[in-house]
Enzyme design. Sequence first.
Site, mmCIF file in Angstrom:
data_model
loop_
_atom_site.group_PDB
_atom_site.id
_atom_site.type_symbol
_atom_site.label_atom_id
_atom_site.label_comp_id
_atom_site.label_asym_id
_atom_site.label_seq_id
_atom_site.Cartn_x
_atom_site.Cartn_y
_atom_site.Cartn_z
ATOM 1 N N LYS A 31 0.863 -1.185 0.000
ATOM 2 C CA LYS A 31 0.000 0.000 0.000
ATOM 3 C C LYS A 31 0.897 1.232 0.000
ATOM 4 C CE LYS A 31 -3.871 2.055 2.641
ATOM 5 N NZ LYS A 31 -4.780 1.906 3.816
ATOM 6 N N SER A 40 -9.882 2.147 3.072
ATOM 7 C CA SER A 40 -8.991 2.911 2.228
ATOM 8 C C SER A 40 -8.001 2.039 1.441
ATOM 9 C CB SER A 40 -8.186 3.889 3.087
ATOM 10 O OG SER A 40 -7.327 3.189 3.981
ATOM 11 N N SER A 93 -10.130 -0.360 7.239
ATOM 12 C CA SER A 93 -9.581 -0.246 5.882
ATOM 13 C C SER A 93 -8.885 -1.479 5.321
ATOM 14 C CB SER A 93 -8.611 0.927 5.808
ATOM 15 O OG SER A 93 -9.335 2.116 5.691
HETATM 16 N N1 GLN Z 1 -13.264 4.456 6.680
HETATM 17 C C1 GLN Z 1 -12.617 4.879 7.898
HETATM 18 C C2 GLN Z 1 -12.184 6.308 7.749
HETATM 19 O O1 GLN Z 1 -12.460 6.881 6.764
HETATM 20 C C3 GLN Z 1 -11.459 3.987 8.209
HETATM 21 C C4 GLN Z 1 -10.283 4.228 7.367
HETATM 22 C C5 GLN Z 1 -9.117 3.358 7.724
HETATM 23 O O2 GLN Z 1 -9.282 2.312 8.356
HETATM 24 N N2 GLN Z 1 -7.932 3.805 7.348
HETATM 25 O O3 GLN Z 1 -11.570 6.872 8.599
#
Ligand code: GLN
Length: 484
Positions: free
Chosen positions: A76, A151, A175
């Site tokens: 990532k 994400s 995410s």
């Molecule tokens: N969807 C959540 C957010 O927008 C979690 C994102 C994540 O786990 N990096 O913060």
Amino acid sequence: MHQLTIAEIIRGLRDKQFSSVEITSHLLERIQELDNQFNSFITVTGDQAIKEAAAADARLAQGDAPALCGVPIAHKDIFCTNGVRTSCGSKMLDNFVPPYDATVVDNFQQAGAVSLGKTNMDEFAMGSSNESSFYGAVKNPWNVERIPGGSSGGSAAAVAALLVPGTTATDTGGSIRQPAAMTGTTGLKPTYGRVSRWGMIAFASSLDQGGPITRTAEDAALMLSVMASPDKKDSTCLDRPTQDYTANLNDSIKGLKIGVPSEYFGEGLDSEVGARVQEALKDYEKLGAELVEISLPHSKLAVPAYYVIAPAEASANLSRFDGVRYGYRCENPADLRDLYMRSRGEGFGEEVKRRILVGSYALSAGYYDAYYNKAQQVRRLIKQDFVDAFDKVDVIMGPTAPNPAFKLGEKNADPVAMYLEDIYTIATNLAGLPGMSIPCGFAHGLPVGLQIIGNYLDEARMLNVAHQFQQASDWHQKTAPAAE
Ligand code: GLN
């Protein structure tokens, strides 16, 4: 060759059925041919990958091959890679080439893995749809009009599209697990502190945790065995030795107690998703497990508490991007204030700005007690719910996400609808617990994820529980049509 799992690649390389250069070139060609449909990679490091693969082949020939020698993976784009641009999905870091490797990246190098490049992601890991990336949205290989989750959408889509057998990812509120659910892949978020955060660009430091996305639990175990290590460079990293997470995969799960939280099957859950999860629970009963109804009474407070704590930490972490030291700098600043304001104003996208505003507000002198302190108290209650539940059960199961992959653009105008995507995953981050998502069927023609939450540092058991399900089912072997 792209159908092979990591476990199969390891065997194939050792049995000399193919070389690392062969499988690496094959996957690079697939990325070249297919990824314009999915946009799962931000950077492909083809030449470097071939060099690493050739070095791996030499080691394999000499018989001194480490665990993942010659196995292609991708990182990532939140993990710093020495000499390779690390953008975190943001214009702010579009020009950032780190002079060092994250510990996770280094661990994979030590293990002989070959990196194909860096995967797409929501900007600074903020999002649930991978639409906030500066490099454009990622498309779901099951249906390219739909989101892959976020994400870590690029990491999940790349695995689902059979472009690479395993990727690294991060999970602050869901995410890793939510994109795994949306793409029919297997994703694991470890216990907070099990995987080093050194060189992993910070979003919310008390919640962020790195983990793998793969096609099988066995592959997740192989990757986690490399990823999880003690690290003096990260003071929150647990001082525990590396561990062979494949050791317990074949243990019987007879007598396993599975907690099923009533709060995870209420309003807001798509009925077909709920049905698939219930069917998976029945399958577990057939494998000898016992279902125990439990309650996690503070579940509904998880999303609101998270959206105070995560933005608060993000607002502090992102203050380092000031246009002075590294990252984006605006053109012709009039003075220092103008430099700060325009560099940040032009460098950050909308969602990131929203989080910085919310977080700065929650931390401001007049509101700190009302919001930030209150959210921390709620966090403690949420953690206690899990501690009480794990007195009675070995693992907890429920849906990973309330719905299957939605259409691109569908939730963009409504941040709260987007935030609710993580309604079942966020609590585990607040509690610091490990969680997984594995494929358990289809709803409306799209993959559904079963979430497995484990007790602290009980990753080996979670992986065993997931592996046993995958030995008895073939949901994880279904391939996205666009990946054929
Ligand atoms: N969807 C959540 C957010 O927008 C979690 C994102 C994540 O786990 N990096 O913060």
